[in-house]
Design an enzyme around this catalytic site. Structure first.
Site, PDB file in Angstrom:
ATOM      1  N   LYS A   1      54.221 -12.225  25.404  1.00 15.61           N
ATOM      2  CA  LYS A   1      54.513 -12.775  26.731  1.00 15.61           C
ATOM      3  C   LYS A   1      55.119 -11.727  27.668  1.00 15.61           C
ATOM      4  O   LYS A   1      55.041 -11.885  28.880  1.00 15.61           O
ATOM      5  CB  LYS A   1      55.433 -13.993  26.623  1.00 15.61           C
ATOM      6  CG  LYS A   1      54.924 -15.102  25.705  1.00 15.61           C
ATOM      7  CD  LYS A   1      53.492 -15.493  25.986  1.00 15.61           C
ATOM      8  CE  LYS A   1      52.958 -16.629  25.142  1.00 15.61           C
ATOM      9  NZ  LYS A   1      53.001 -16.422  23.687  1.00 15.61           N
TER      10      LYS A   1
ATOM     11  N   TYR B   1      50.538 -27.629  14.885  1.00 18.42           N
ATOM     12  CA  TYR B   1      51.447 -26.642  15.478  1.00 18.42           C
ATOM     13  C   TYR B   1      52.814 -26.655  14.795  1.00 18.42           C
ATOM     14  O   TYR B   1      53.468 -27.699  14.697  1.00 18.42           O
ATOM     15  CB  TYR B   1      51.615 -26.929  16.975  1.00 18.42           C
ATOM     16  CG  TYR B   1      52.492 -25.919  17.679  1.00 18.42           C
ATOM     17  CD1 TYR B   1      51.950 -24.733  18.167  1.00 18.42           C
ATOM     18  CD2 TYR B   1      53.852 -26.139  17.832  1.00 18.42           C
ATOM     19  CE1 TYR B   1      52.747 -23.801  18.794  1.00 18.42           C
ATOM     20  CE2 TYR B   1      54.663 -25.203  18.458  1.00 18.42           C
ATOM     21  CZ  TYR B   1      54.101 -24.035  18.938  1.00 18.42           C
ATOM     22  OH  TYR B   1      54.895 -23.100  19.551  1.00 18.42           O
TER      23      TYR B   1
ATOM     24  N   TYR C   1      52.874 -18.484  14.592  1.00 23.85           N
ATOM     25  CA  TYR C   1      51.675 -17.838  15.143  1.00 23.85           C
ATOM     26  C   TYR C   1      51.135 -16.736  14.227  1.00 23.85           C
ATOM     27  O   TYR C   1      50.057 -16.855  13.650  1.00 23.85           O
ATOM     28  CB  TYR C   1      51.982 -17.241  16.525  1.00 23.85           C
ATOM     29  CG  TYR C   1      52.413 -18.239  17.561  1.00 23.85           C
ATOM     30  CD1 TYR C   1      51.469 -18.907  18.339  1.00 23.85           C
ATOM     31  CD2 TYR C   1      53.761 -18.507  17.789  1.00 23.85           C
ATOM     32  CE1 TYR C   1      51.858 -19.819  19.311  1.00 23.85           C
ATOM     33  CE2 TYR C   1      54.160 -19.417  18.754  1.00 23.85           C
ATOM     34  CZ  TYR C   1      53.201 -20.065  19.511  1.00 23.85           C
ATOM     35  OH  TYR C   1      53.607 -20.964  20.462  1.00 23.85           O
TER      36      TYR C   1
HETATM   37  C1  LIG Z   1      52.376 -17.321  22.764  1.00 23.00           C
HETATM   38  C2  LIG Z   1      52.151 -16.658  21.460  1.00 23.00           C
HETATM   39  C3  LIG Z   1      50.845 -16.469  20.951  1.00 23.00           C
HETATM   40  C4  LIG Z   1      49.616 -17.009  21.628  1.00 23.00           C
HETATM   41  O1  LIG Z   1      49.224 -16.325  22.778  1.00 23.00           O
HETATM   42  P1  LIG Z   1      48.426 -17.119  23.891  1.00 23.00           P
HETATM   43  O2  LIG Z   1      48.117 -16.133  24.932  1.00 23.00           O
HETATM   44  O3  LIG Z   1      49.360 -18.201  24.355  1.00 23.00           O
HETATM   45  O4  LIG Z   1      47.212 -17.714  23.274  1.00 23.00           O
HETATM   46  C5  LIG Z   1      50.698 -15.800  19.760  1.00 23.00           C
HETATM   47  N1  LIG Z   1      51.759 -15.348  19.077  1.00 23.00           N
HETATM   48  C6  LIG Z   1      53.029 -15.519  19.516  1.00 23.00           C
HETATM   49  C7  LIG Z   1      54.135 -15.003  18.687  1.00 23.00           C
HETATM   50  C8  LIG Z   1      53.258 -16.180  20.722  1.00 23.00           C
HETATM   51  O5  LIG Z   1      54.524 -16.351  21.143  1.00 23.00           O
END
Ligand SMILES: *Cc1c(COP(=O)(O)O)cnc(C)c1O
Length: 330
Positions: free
Chosen positions: A49, A260, A286
């Site tokens: 991000k 999720y 993730y």
């Molecule tokens: C937000 C996030 C993702 C996913 O990325 P997107 O662009 O939202 O699809 C993957 N890994 C982590 C650790 C994240 O915080």
């Protein structure tokens, strides 16, 4: 394709490292595996991000914002990086987080509080549903409020991953390496849309493989459709004459499990194996799931020993602490 006029606020340290995971490859008797370390973007424990926020916060500042608001899960990495960015620029930050305030403040939520942002619990409301009402109240109080999109996945957020793709490609070139697959966790679509667009712009032959993290049961638009239309609208933003169609999108939904943030054997094993072979921390939501997917694709022969895999580490390790009771590290 000129987008130098688009404002950008520096928030992280780039380029992030590109490294080879040879002990993990050996352990799996698999292909060469490389890792792009966006867990090391440098903003408040890092993550993907940071890249998106450079363009989004750049836009907010250009519009004269003094207050920003965004939404996410209680353990959102996006919210934590947004909170840090706001603090570093003297912006007031509001976060709308899913569910109720937990008894234990830990992981990303603890960091949100350390950054001094205002937290609003959404209760039974859906993600982001309360934002318009809070914006109205803040505006009445004289604030100039900017809404940071969910997960930072707007055209500006995706544009950051066009840039990231170029960064990766020049590192790859100087390492004199080549990749067959770029694999990463995909959840709000901005990372995937941007990487797809970068791949097309540089005429690269890589397979851009998003590992779907979320069952998407509450999404109003199906996630694959959303990601495709984001890739197309981002191409338009920078004046690129591309049209992506369904066959251009590789979104693997084999590993969503129970949905999720539900941590199972797949994530536990991937986190332990990566930590114990490489000394690298993945996250429970993730990257643990995405690496679990990659490991499975190697073991089942979907990715061959002659392939060359780039795993994009998108960050998230601060959430490990909040998930300690789901992590089974004997
Ligand atoms: C937000 C996030 C993702 C996913 O990325 P997107 O662009 O939202 O699809 C993957 N890994 C982590 C650790 C994240 O915080």
């Amino acid at each position: 394709m000129d987008y130098n006029h688009i404002p950008r606020q520096s928030l992280g340290y780039f380029p992030t490292p590109l490294i080879e995971l040879s002990r993990l490859s050996n352990e799996l008797a698999g292909p060469k595996i490389f890792m792009k370390r966006d867990d090391n973007t440098g903003l408040a424990l890092g993550g993907n991000k940071t890249r998106k926020l450079e363009f989004i916060i750049g836009d907010a500042l250009a519009k004269g914002a003094d207050t920003i608001i965004t939404a996410g899960a209680a353990q959102s990495n996006h919210c934590r990086q947004t909170a840090a960015a706001a603090a570093s620029l003297g912006l007031e930050c509001h976060l709308v987080l899913g569910g109720e305030a937990p008894e234990q403040v830990s992981g990303n939520l603890l960091l949100d509080k350390i950054f001094g942002c205002h937290i609003h619990w959404a209760g039974s409301h859906r993600k982001g549903e309360d934002i318009p009402q809070i914006v109205e109240q803040l505006s009445k109080a004289g604030k100039n409020v900017y809404v940071v999109p969910y997960g930072g996945s707007s055209e500006l957020g995706a544009l950051a991953f066009v840039e990231a793709f170029k960064e990766l490609d020049s590192q790859r070139e100087s390492m004199d390496e080549t990749f067959t697959h770029i694999i990463f966790a995909s959840s709000s679509g901005g990372t995937q849309a941007g990487l797809m667009l970068g791949n097309r712009m540089l005429n690269s032959p890589y397979q851009i493989v998003g590992i779907n993290i979320d069952k998407g049961e509450t999404d109003t638009v199906p996630f694959d459709q959303y990601t495709l239309s984001l890739a197309n609208s981002t191409a338009k933003l920078i004046g690129a004459d591309y049209e992506f169609s369904e066959s251009d999108l590789i979104l693997n939904s084999d590993y969503v499990g129970d949905g999720y943030g539900v941590v199972g054997t797949l994530e536990n094993e991937a986190i332990a194996l990566t930590a114990q072979t490489e000394g690298i921390l993945l996250d429970p939501v993730y990257t643990g799931r995405a690496m679990g997917g990659l490991i499975d694709m190697i073991r089942t022969g979907k990715i061959k020993e002659t392939d060359r895999v780039l795993f994009w580490h998108t960050g998230g390790a601060p959430a490990l602490f909040a998930y300690s009771s789901d992590l089974d590290m004997a």
